[in-house]
Scaffold this motif. Structure first.
Motif, PDB file in Angstrom:
ATOM      1  N   UNK A  70      14.640   1.436  -7.726  1.00 18.27           N
ATOM      2  CA  UNK A  70      15.867   0.738  -8.118  1.00 18.27           C
ATOM      3  C   UNK A  70      15.620  -0.226  -9.276  1.00 18.27           C
ATOM      4  N   UNK A  71      14.837   0.240 -10.258  1.00 19.86           N
ATOM      5  CA  UNK A  71      14.563  -0.607 -11.420  1.00 19.86           C
ATOM      6  C   UNK A  71      15.832  -0.918 -12.204  1.00 19.86           C
ATOM      7  N   UNK A  72      16.826  -0.070 -12.100  1.00 19.40           N
ATOM      8  CA  UNK A  72      18.102  -0.321 -12.781  1.00 19.40           C
ATOM      9  C   UNK A  72      18.737  -1.607 -12.270  1.00 19.40           C
ATOM     10  N   UNK A  73      18.462  -1.957 -11.026  1.00 25.08           N
ATOM     11  CA  UNK A  73      18.930  -3.221 -10.459  1.00 25.08           C
ATOM     12  C   UNK A  73      17.943  -4.346 -10.746  1.00 25.08           C
ATOM     13  N   UNK A  74      16.652  -4.065 -10.587  1.00 26.08           N
ATOM     14  CA  UNK A  74      15.641  -5.116 -10.638  1.00 26.08           C
ATOM     15  C   UNK A  74      15.376  -5.642 -12.043  1.00 26.08           C
ATOM     16  N   UNK A  75      15.206  -4.739 -12.999  1.00 22.05           N
ATOM     17  CA  UNK A  75      14.733  -5.170 -14.314  1.00 22.05           C
ATOM     18  C   UNK A  75      15.744  -6.020 -15.080  1.00 22.05           C
ATOM     19  N   UNK A  76      17.040  -5.718 -15.057  1.00 26.90           N
ATOM     20  CA  UNK A  76      17.970  -6.634 -15.731  1.00 26.90           C
ATOM     21  C   UNK A  76      17.891  -8.055 -15.187  1.00 26.90           C
ATOM     22  N   UNK A  77      17.693  -8.195 -13.873  1.00 25.13           N
ATOM     23  CA  UNK A  77      17.570  -9.528 -13.291  1.00 25.13           C
ATOM     24  C   UNK A  77      16.308 -10.229 -13.792  1.00 25.13           C
ATOM     25  N   UNK A  78      15.194  -9.496 -13.869  1.00 23.92           N
ATOM     26  CA  UNK A  78      13.968 -10.095 -14.385  1.00 23.92           C
ATOM     27  C   UNK A  78      14.125 -10.462 -15.862  1.00 23.92           C
ATOM     28  N   UNK A  79      14.784  -9.599 -16.622  1.00 22.47           N
ATOM     29  CA  UNK A  79      14.973  -9.864 -18.055  1.00 22.47           C
ATOM     30  C   UNK A  79      15.758 -11.156 -18.274  1.00 22.47           C
ATOM     31  N   UNK A  80      16.810 -11.367 -17.472  1.00 22.07           N
ATOM     32  CA  UNK A  80      17.634 -12.570 -17.615  1.00 22.07           C
ATOM     33  C   UNK A  80      16.785 -13.826 -17.446  1.00 22.07           C
ATOM     34  N   UNK A  81      15.827 -13.762 -16.558  1.00 19.94           N
ATOM     35  CA  UNK A  81      14.995 -14.929 -16.265  1.00 19.94           C
ATOM     36  C   UNK A  81      13.651 -14.890 -16.987  1.00 19.94           C
ATOM     37  N   UNK A  82      13.468 -13.903 -17.859  1.00 18.35           N
ATOM     38  CA  UNK A  82      12.272 -13.851 -18.695  1.00 18.35           C
ATOM     39  C   UNK A  82      10.996 -13.550 -17.947  1.00 18.35           C
ATOM     40  N   UNK A  83      11.088 -12.816 -16.836  1.00 16.79           N
ATOM     41  CA  UNK A  83       9.906 -12.531 -16.012  1.00 16.79           C
ATOM     42  C   UNK A  83       9.380 -11.142 -16.356  1.00 16.79           C
ATOM     43  N   UNK A  84       8.145 -11.005 -16.814  1.00 16.10           N
ATOM     44  CA  UNK A  84       7.610  -9.677 -17.139  1.00 16.10           C
ATOM     45  C   UNK A  84       7.317  -8.852 -15.888  1.00 16.10           C
ATOM     46  N   UNK A 105       1.222 -11.085 -22.893  1.00 12.88           N
ATOM     47  CA  UNK A 105       1.164  -9.640 -22.685  1.00 12.88           C
ATOM     48  C   UNK A 105       1.623  -8.902 -23.943  1.00 12.88           C
ATOM     49  N   UNK A 106       2.661  -9.395 -24.558  1.00 15.96           N
ATOM     50  CA  UNK A 106       3.224  -8.750 -25.734  1.00 15.96           C
ATOM     51  C   UNK A 106       2.282  -8.822 -26.931  1.00 15.96           C
ATOM     52  N   UNK A 107       1.450  -9.888 -26.967  1.00 16.93           N
ATOM     53  CA  UNK A 107       0.578 -10.110 -28.124  1.00 16.93           C
ATOM     54  C   UNK A 107      -0.878  -9.709 -27.888  1.00 16.93           C
ATOM     55  N   UNK A 108      -1.225  -9.350 -26.653  1.00 17.34           N
ATOM     56  CA  UNK A 108      -2.632  -9.120 -26.325  1.00 17.34           C
ATOM     57  C   UNK A 108      -3.191  -7.903 -27.039  1.00 17.34           C
ATOM     58  N   UNK A 109      -4.454  -8.012 -27.432  1.00 12.69           N
ATOM     59  CA  UNK A 109      -5.184  -6.861 -27.936  1.00 12.69           C
ATOM     60  C   UNK A 109      -5.623  -5.988 -26.782  1.00 12.69           C
ATOM     61  N   UNK A 110      -6.440  -4.971 -27.045  1.00 12.20           N
ATOM     62  CA  UNK A 110      -6.854  -4.034 -25.999  1.00 12.20           C
ATOM     63  C   UNK A 110      -7.510  -4.737 -24.810  1.00 12.20           C
ATOM     64  N   UNK A 128      10.136   2.313 -18.499  1.00 11.09           N
ATOM     65  CA  UNK A 128       9.557   2.749 -19.765  1.00 11.09           C
ATOM     66  C   UNK A 128      10.482   2.465 -20.947  1.00 11.09           C
ATOM     67  N   UNK A 129      11.498   1.621 -20.715  1.00 12.47           N
ATOM     68  CA  UNK A 129      12.399   1.255 -21.806  1.00 12.47           C
ATOM     69  C   UNK A 129      12.613  -0.249 -21.911  1.00 12.47           C
ATOM     70  N   UNK A 130      12.501  -0.974 -20.809  1.00 14.98           N
ATOM     71  CA  UNK A 130      12.737  -2.418 -20.854  1.00 14.98           C
ATOM     72  C   UNK A 130      11.634  -3.120 -21.636  1.00 14.98           C
ATOM     73  N   UNK A 131      11.988  -4.020 -22.559  1.00 19.38           N
ATOM     74  CA  UNK A 131      10.955  -4.771 -23.289  1.00 19.38           C
ATOM     75  C   UNK A 131      10.162  -5.710 -22.412  1.00 19.38           C
TER      76      UNK A 131
END
Length: 403
Positions: free
Chosen positions: A74-88, A337-342, A100-103
């Protein structure tokens, strides 16, 4: 936070939350992360959209800096909620398109698409007729096309036969009959004795004689064993059939429960994200489970949910260690996470990084950075590597967009 379903009628993944807690005990017993305590909060998402929404709210309420190594359909429910609060969302199991689509999603493997495409690739040169039994869910609806991409078949007549199945059924007679018929395998006479077939009479053997056999693939998660019961009762034992699946649907524990070397699964093909569970890359995890899980029987080191959670926490720890002296918050962890190297996972995956240039560019799955899978086979009652090196199925995933 780590969430996963437990005590439900569908797939259960209690080992994911259990290994997360054990990981925290291990880290904290060895000085924490840069001297700070790692706190893990767990949540049972119940295979239910309402409950996963409650887990997402809980992540916000407790101040979680990331949701790590978790499972939900149920990522369609979970991920928008995390995105609103900036939680990776780091190291989700990979069942849904949103992962595989949420930033805000940072997958550590290629998810269910990579496994199912890899299973098709593994069977491409072995099978004539193929049936795929998969969950009758939104996420499951994508799998036949993914499997076909792996098979590389050019025409509709060569494509896999799609057999949707309820993910919480107590028996699968109807679906097993449809799969056998589609694969061209005879049904047992109605008055024939039923029961588990042996390794010798059930499936194509491990000596390579499976080529051009009829094939049935199943990816029903925790219900795959239930499907196999129905499948074995119906199948005419006089005919050979190759069975295939993906890790998470067929695991070592299922092979053990169905007879080990005499299992109905002997000779079956299984696709995994990671090396086989007995490989030395897993030594550290096995050691932590022995010392810090306190005999917790929810944790199976061969379980892909447990393995994914271990990989995800390995990445999190590395990222947090690189943030020494900085404020730790959901936003700062997301940026790190967004900026980390390998980031090394000790050979369990390729080094991972989610910078723009590291995204593999699959339009259908833009967040994938790891398209490697491992081919395994049940041999002598053990899931072992069927191929020494992992296989890159990136080109296969790309074909999904081309098609």
């Amino acid at each position: 936070m780590t969430w996963a379903p437990a005590d439900t009628k569908a797939t259960n993944m209690p080992g994911m939350t259990a290994i997360a807690s054990a990981y925290a005990r291990w880290v904290n017993d060895n000085g924490g992360v840069n001297g700070r305590e790692l706190k893990v909060v767990t949540c049972n998402e119940g295979n239910d959209s309402v409950r996963v929404a409650a887990c997402a709210r809980k992540a916000r309420d407790v101040g979680a800096v990331a949701v790590v190594g978790s499972y939900t359909t149920h990522a369609r429910t979970a991920l928008p909620s995390l995105e609103v609060h900036g939680i990776p969302y780091l190291g989700g199991y990979g069942l849904t398109e949103e992962e595989f689509s949420s930033p805000y999603s940072f997958p550590v493997n290629g998810g269910q698409p990579a496994l199912v495409a890899g299973s098709g690739r593994q069977l491409a040169d072995l099978c004539d007729e193929v049936a795929l039994v998969r969950p009758d869910t939104i996420a499951g609806d994508e799998l036949p096309g993914v499997f076909d991409a792996g098979l590389g078949r050019k025409s509709d007549t060569e494509a896999v036969t799609d057999v949707p199945a309820p993910e919480d059924s107590a028996e699968y007679t109807t679906e097993a009959r449809a799969a056998l018929k589609a694969a061209g395998v005879g049904l047992a006479p109605e008055d024939a004795e039923t029961g588990p077939a042996t390794a010798e009479d059930a499936y194509a053997t491990a000596d390579g004689s499976a080529e051009d056999a009829p094939c049935v693939a199943a990816a029903l998660g925790g219900r795959t064993g239930t499907f196999l019961d129905s499948f074995t009762r119906l199948r005419d034992r006089g005919e050979r059939v190759t069975f295939a699946s993906v890790l998470g649907s067929v695991e070592q524990s299922l092979v053990n429960r169905t007879g080990g070397a005499a299992s109905m699964l002997e000779g079956s093909y299984v696709t995994s994200w990671y090396p086989a569970s007995q490989e030395p890359e897993w030594d550290e995890m096995r050691s932590v489970v022995r010392e810090y899980a306190f005999g917790d029987n929810r944790i199976d080191p061969a379980d892909p949910g447990v393995q994914t959670t271990w990989v995800a926490y390995t990445v999190l720890r590395s990222v947090l260690e690189g943030m020494d002296g900085r404020e730790i918050s959901a936003h700062s962890v997301y940026k790190a996470l967004d900026d980390s190297g390998p980031i090394s996972t000790g050979g369990l995956t390729p080094d991972l990084s989610w910078q723009y240039e590291d995204l593999l560019g699959f339009p259908s799955y833009p967040r994938i950075v790891n398209s490697m899978v491992n081919f395994q086979k049940v041999r002598g009652g053990q899931l072992v590597s069927a191929r020494e090196e992992p296989v890159d199925i990136g080109e296969t995933l790309n074909r999904l967009t081309d098609g």
